[in-house]
Write an enzyme that holds these catalytic residues in place. Structure first.
Site, PDB file in Angstrom:
ATOM      1  N   HIS A 121     -14.104  54.360 -90.461  1.00 57.07           N
ATOM      2  CA  HIS A 121     -15.177  53.449 -90.674  1.00 57.07           C
ATOM      3  C   HIS A 121     -16.624  54.142 -90.583  1.00 57.07           C
ATOM      4  O   HIS A 121     -17.728  53.598 -90.329  1.00 57.07           O
ATOM      5  CB  HIS A 121     -15.452  52.000 -89.975  1.00 57.07           C
ATOM      6  CG  HIS A 121     -14.305  51.278 -90.079  1.00 57.07           C
ATOM      7  ND1 HIS A 121     -13.737  50.371 -89.362  1.00 57.07           N
ATOM      8  CD2 HIS A 121     -13.414  51.238 -91.067  1.00 57.07           C
ATOM      9  CE1 HIS A 121     -12.697  49.622 -89.682  1.00 57.07           C
ATOM     10  NE2 HIS A 121     -12.373  50.153 -90.919  1.00 57.07           N
ATOM     11  N   GLU A 218      -5.371  41.603 -74.211  1.00 60.93           N
ATOM     12  CA  GLU A 218      -4.602  40.513 -74.600  1.00 60.93           C
ATOM     13  C   GLU A 218      -3.774  41.025 -75.918  1.00 60.93           C
ATOM     14  O   GLU A 218      -4.006  41.899 -76.462  1.00 60.93           O
ATOM     15  CB  GLU A 218      -5.541  39.256 -74.907  1.00 60.93           C
ATOM     16  CG  GLU A 218      -6.478  39.833 -75.964  1.00 60.93           C
ATOM     17  CD  GLU A 218      -7.540  38.877 -75.951  1.00 60.93           C
ATOM     18  OE1 GLU A 218      -8.071  38.146 -77.054  1.00 60.93           O
ATOM     19  OE2 GLU A 218      -7.995  37.927 -74.997  1.00 60.93           O
TER      20      GLU A 218
HETATM   21  P1  NAD Z   1     -12.607  43.862 -82.153  1.00 60.70           P
HETATM   22  O1  NAD Z   1     -13.793  43.872 -81.622  1.00 60.70           O
HETATM   23  O2  NAD Z   1     -12.065  43.031 -83.418  1.00 60.70           O
HETATM   24  O3  NAD Z   1     -11.414  43.709 -81.039  1.00 60.70           O
HETATM   25  C1  NAD Z   1     -11.571  44.482 -79.936  1.00 60.70           C
HETATM   26  C2  NAD Z   1     -10.164  44.576 -79.316  1.00 60.70           C
HETATM   27  O4  NAD Z   1     -10.214  45.304 -77.939  1.00 60.70           O
HETATM   28  C3  NAD Z   1      -9.508  43.288 -78.989  1.00 60.70           C
HETATM   29  O5  NAD Z   1      -8.054  43.032 -79.147  1.00 60.70           O
HETATM   30  C4  NAD Z   1      -9.650  43.119 -77.506  1.00 60.70           C
HETATM   31  O6  NAD Z   1      -8.770  42.295 -76.945  1.00 60.70           O
HETATM   32  C5  NAD Z   1      -9.758  44.461 -77.097  1.00 60.70           C
HETATM   33  N1  NAD Z   1     -10.326  44.888 -75.753  1.00 60.70           N
HETATM   34  C6  NAD Z   1     -11.371  44.546 -75.138  1.00 60.70           C
HETATM   35  N2  NAD Z   1     -11.712  45.232 -74.085  1.00 60.70           N
HETATM   36  C7  NAD Z   1     -10.564  45.939 -73.882  1.00 60.70           C
HETATM   37  C8  NAD Z   1     -10.683  46.705 -72.913  1.00 60.70           C
HETATM   38  N3  NAD Z   1     -11.329  47.045 -71.707  1.00 60.70           N
HETATM   39  N4  NAD Z   1      -9.377  47.659 -72.876  1.00 60.70           N
HETATM   40  C9  NAD Z   1      -8.313  47.300 -73.946  1.00 60.70           C
HETATM   41  N5  NAD Z   1      -8.590  46.562 -75.105  1.00 60.70           N
HETATM   42  C10 NAD Z   1      -9.662  46.082 -74.997  1.00 60.70           C
HETATM   43  O7  NAD Z   1     -12.425  45.454 -82.697  1.00 60.70           O
HETATM   44  P2  NAD Z   1     -11.529  46.235 -83.806  1.00 60.70           P
HETATM   45  O8  NAD Z   1     -10.354  45.599 -83.931  1.00 60.70           O
HETATM   46  O9  NAD Z   1     -11.565  47.534 -83.446  1.00 60.70           O
HETATM   47  O10 NAD Z   1     -12.183  45.756 -84.944  1.00 60.70           O
HETATM   48  C11 NAD Z   1     -13.629  45.478 -85.442  1.00 60.70           C
HETATM   49  C12 NAD Z   1     -14.535  46.590 -86.225  1.00 60.70           C
HETATM   50  O11 NAD Z   1     -15.724  46.606 -85.442  1.00 60.70           O
HETATM   51  C13 NAD Z   1     -13.827  48.010 -86.307  1.00 60.70           C
HETATM   52  O12 NAD Z   1     -14.338  48.190 -87.835  1.00 60.70           O
HETATM   53  C14 NAD Z   1     -15.043  48.875 -85.913  1.00 60.70           C
HETATM   54  O13 NAD Z   1     -15.674  49.729 -86.739  1.00 60.70           O
HETATM   55  C15 NAD Z   1     -16.122  48.271 -85.284  1.00 60.70           C
HETATM   56  N6  NAD Z   1     -16.826  48.286 -84.066  1.00 60.70           N
HETATM   57  C16 NAD Z   1     -16.969  49.494 -83.461  1.00 60.70           C
HETATM   58  C17 NAD Z   1     -17.473  49.749 -82.308  1.00 60.70           C
HETATM   59  C18 NAD Z   1     -17.738  51.046 -81.695  1.00 60.70           C
HETATM   60  O14 NAD Z   1     -17.747  52.092 -82.523  1.00 60.70           O
HETATM   61  N7  NAD Z   1     -17.617  51.278 -80.282  1.00 60.70           N
HETATM   62  C19 NAD Z   1     -18.186  48.383 -81.353  1.00 60.70           C
HETATM   63  C20 NAD Z   1     -17.856  47.249 -82.082  1.00 60.70           C
HETATM   64  C21 NAD Z   1     -17.346  47.056 -83.310  1.00 60.70           C
END
Ligand code: NAD
Length: 251
Positions: A121, A218
């Site tokens: 992404h 989860e």
């Molecule tokens: P999501 O936000 O949809 O889901 C996050 C997942 O991580 C969930 O399944 C949750 O249960 C799990 N999770 C939360 N805390 C956790 C932990 N401490 N340890 C393990 N698992 C944990 O994110 P996604 O599925 O990656 O997809 C969403 C989109 O969000 C992607 O396209 C991404 O580009 C973008 N995104 C990126 C960032 C980043 O770059 N850090 C941040 C937010 C969203």
């Protein structure tokens, strides 16, 4: 409470893997202080996703940039890789994994030293002109006046991350599917499996014979459908436990 038997099983799979690949989502960076999109503390509970839609950005770049700058640029530059990113980098150094495929735009895998990293992404670290496609490193952008503009043609600069209704970068997509097909062990960390086409990559790995290890706080849509070993816990806890069993800290 982590399931130590399952963690040992996963460590054995990784130790004996021929071609390990990691696939990560927002959850791996939550413990670096970057909120995920979905879930109780997720960004979508606080911010309207419309600011991340490409049509909205083109029509109202100032409004989009105001929100995006606050969420990503004011905070992300200070974020540091956590133990999970570091453990993956060490797994790469030790030859336990060959690559990291990530949906994250936070650049933390590269900062931790993983390579290659396929950023499905895109990345917040680079800006791209929506007129002439020139690319600039973040450090060269001027955020004093929003939206930042191109040094070549004065067009509007956009973060080089994939907005809603934009295609994912061809090279990263192609390489990610190739990696999935080659993998015999595929480690999914912190993703919900809701974003298409990223969510089809682990499915491809499964179809082509990989054992799937999943780490999440989860169950996700993968858990019941393709996961062989579900390690239920925070990424940092599970990755530290795996790291200890694989003697990654001694390296
Ligand atoms: P999501 O936000 O949809 O889901 C996050 C997942 O991580 C969930 O399944 C949750 O249960 C799990 N999770 C939360 N805390 C956790 C932990 N401490 N340890 C393990 N698992 C944990 O994110 P996604 O599925 O990656 O997809 C969403 C989109 O969000 C992607 O396209 C991404 O580009 C973008 N995104 C990126 C960032 C980043 O770059 N850090 C941040 C937010 C969203």
């Amino acid at each position: 409470m982590l399931d130590s038997k399952l963690i040992r099983e996963a460590a054995e799979l990784i130790r004996h893997s021929r071609y390990g690949v990691a696939f990560t989502g927002a959850g791996i960076s939550v413990e670096s202080g970057i909120p995920a999109f979905r879930g109780a503390d997720g960004l979508w509970n606080k911010v309207d996703p419309i600011y991340f839609e490409i049509d909205f950005f083109r029509k109202k770049p100032y409004q989009s940039w105001k929100v995006i700058k606050e969420i990503f640029y004011d905070k992300l530059s200070d974020a540091e890789p956590n133990i999970s990113h570091h453990m993956l980098a060490k797994m790469g150094e030790r030859g336990f994994i060959e690559s990291v495929i990530t949906q994250n735009i936070d650049h933390l895998h590269s900062k931790a030293g993983s390579k290659p990293v396929y950023e499905l992404h895109g990345t917040y670290k680079q800006l791209v002109c929506i007129e002439c496609q020139s690319e600039f490193d973040l450090n060269f952008a001027n955020f004093d006046f929003l939206p930042p503009t191109c040094y070549v043609c004065k067009g509007i600069l956009k973060p080089d991350m994939v907005f809603f209704n934009e295609p994912i970068p061809h090279f990263a997509k192609k390489r990610s599917f190739e990696q999935a097909e080659k993998a015999d062990v595929f480690i999914i960390i912190g993703t919900n499996a809701e974003v298409f086409p990223a969510n089809t990559i682990p499915v491809k790995a499964k179809e082509t014979g990989a054992k799937i290890i999943e780490i999440n706080i989860e169950p996700s849509q993968f858990t019941e459908s393709i996961t062989d070993i579900f390690l239920n816990g925070k990424a940092t806890e599970v990755m530290s436990a795996l790291g200890a069993l694989l003697y990654l800290d001694d390296y």
